[in-house]
Design a protein around this motif. Structure first.
Motif, PDB file in Angstrom:
ATOM      1  N   ARG A   5       0.922  -1.124   0.035  1.00  0.00           N
ATOM      2  CA  ARG A   5      -0.020   0.047   0.171  1.00  0.00           C
ATOM      3  C   ARG A   5       0.937   1.298   0.134  1.00  0.00           C
ATOM      4  N   ILE A   6       2.037   1.209   0.748  1.00  0.00           N
ATOM      5  CA  ILE A   6       2.875   2.612   0.868  1.00  0.00           C
ATOM      6  C   ILE A   6       3.425   2.698  -0.577  1.00  0.00           C
ATOM      7  N   CYS A   9       0.916   3.961  -2.823  1.00  0.00           N
ATOM      8  CA  CYS A   9       0.304   5.345  -2.596  1.00  0.00           C
ATOM      9  C   CYS A   9       1.171   6.483  -3.001  1.00  0.00           C
ATOM     10  N   TYR A  75       3.706   4.030   5.822  1.00  0.00           N
ATOM     11  CA  TYR A  75       2.534   4.810   5.172  1.00  0.00           C
ATOM     12  C   TYR A  75       2.194   5.814   6.039  1.00  0.00           C
ATOM     13  N   LYS A  79       1.668   9.651   5.322  1.00  0.00           N
ATOM     14  CA  LYS A  79       0.517  10.522   5.428  1.00  0.00           C
ATOM     15  C   LYS A  79       0.417  11.673   6.208  1.00  0.00           C
TER      16      LYS A  79
END
Length: 319
Positions: A5-6, A9, A75, A79
């Motif tokens: 996911r990191i 993104c 992540y 963020k």
């Protein structure tokens, strides 16, 4: 899954920027703070879940800021770093009502101690307000304070912040002897921990308002005092009745300057955090603090929603 996911993104930034949808709601302009007023904006990272929105924020950042975000490990850290920079840019842009400035066009510089400031030199010859800002963040809340004509420092800390060491051992390492004495007198461990966090939050805000940083102004070199408005009694907030407490600072190195020039407020924010604001007193009133500090608190998700938060409790200050 998290690592994937990191990468999706943040490592594929170009892909998301090319496929970014049109901007949602525009930023709502806001009148400048009045004299001795602070506008405190905050964002809750857990409320921002759209990757499209995150990449809309990413487009606002400078190349250096983008690089710094991507350098973060994990992540959630990426963020939060992204939201912090986006909050600063979108907040400052709201106040440029007479000469609109896009958040992306804002430039920043740092003073000799590393405190960031807005750099207006590259924004034509338009009349821009003498706006000051400061930012603070935890894992669950990011805040930006804004004033006009007054240096500002803010700090936010989670009420449930976990301390690696014993409270008093930590205090003896960083706090003044008088602050350690006050904390030692508290027998209840939870109250003692809460009062430690309040003091830490206020001391952090003060150092940031000075614009010097912890290394230039160690916490041990000054004392935060809580004083009843009527009798001048010294005590910690939260111990006793609900009488308003004034908050003052006393420095071992520069007593007169540091005691007279700064004003504090300590807030209970979002039910989960303490927020401290420290601003320089209004010099037009002779520097005696005849104008009390005011504050307005807003929760935001830039380009999505803004909410003025009523009823924020001041634990100390404002006297």
């Amino acid at each position: 899954m998290l690592l994937r996911r990191i990468r999706n993104c943040f490592m594929n930034i170009r892909y998301f920027q090319r496929n970014l949808s049109a901007a949602s709601s525009p930023l709502v302009p806001v009148p400048l703070p009045s004299r001795m007023e602070t506008h405190l904006w905050y964002i809750l990272p857990n409320e921002v879940k759209s990757e499209t929105l995150l990449n809309q924020y990413l487009e606002l950042l400078s190349p250096c800021e983008k690089e710094n975000v991507c350098r973060m490990r994990g992540y959630q850290l990426q963020k939060r770093a992204l939201l912090a920079r986006a909050l600063v840019r979108t907040t400052i842009a709201r106040y440029q009502t007479k000469c609109p400035v896009h958040p992306r066009s804002l430039k920043f510089k740092k003073n000799i101690y590393g405190k960031p400031e807005v750099e207006w030199e590259d924004v034509d010859d338009r009349q821009l307000p003498p706006l000051h800002f400061n930012i603070s963040h935890t894992s669950s809340l990011i805040a930006c304070g804004v004033t006009v004509n007054s240096p500002i420092g803010i700090d936010v800390e989670e009420k449930q912040r976990k301390l690696k060491n014993n409270v008093l051992a930590f205090a003896r390492r960083y706090f003044s002897p008088y602050e350690v004495e006050l904390l030692t007198a508290i027998s209840d461990p939870e109250i003692q921990r809460q009062e430690f966090i309040k003091l830490w939050t206020l001391k952090e805000a003060y150092v940031k308002a000075l614009g010097r940083g912890f290394s230039a102004v160690p916490f041990k070199t000054f004392t935060i005092w809580f004083r009843t408005a009527m009798e001048g009694e010294i005590r910690l907030p939260g111990l006793g009745d609900s009488e308003a407490l004034d908050i003052v600072v006393d420095s071992f190195n520069d007593h007169e300057k540091l005691t007279n020039n700064w004003q504090f407020v300590l807030l209970d924010l979002a039910g989960s955090h303490y927020a401290a604001i420290c601003i320089e007193k209004d010099r037009t009133t002779g520097g005696e603090g005849t104008l009390p500090m005011k504050f307005t608190v807003r929760r935001t998700i830039p380009y999505v929603e803004d909410e003025c938060v009523p009823g924020v409790v001041a634990i100390g200050g404002l006297t």
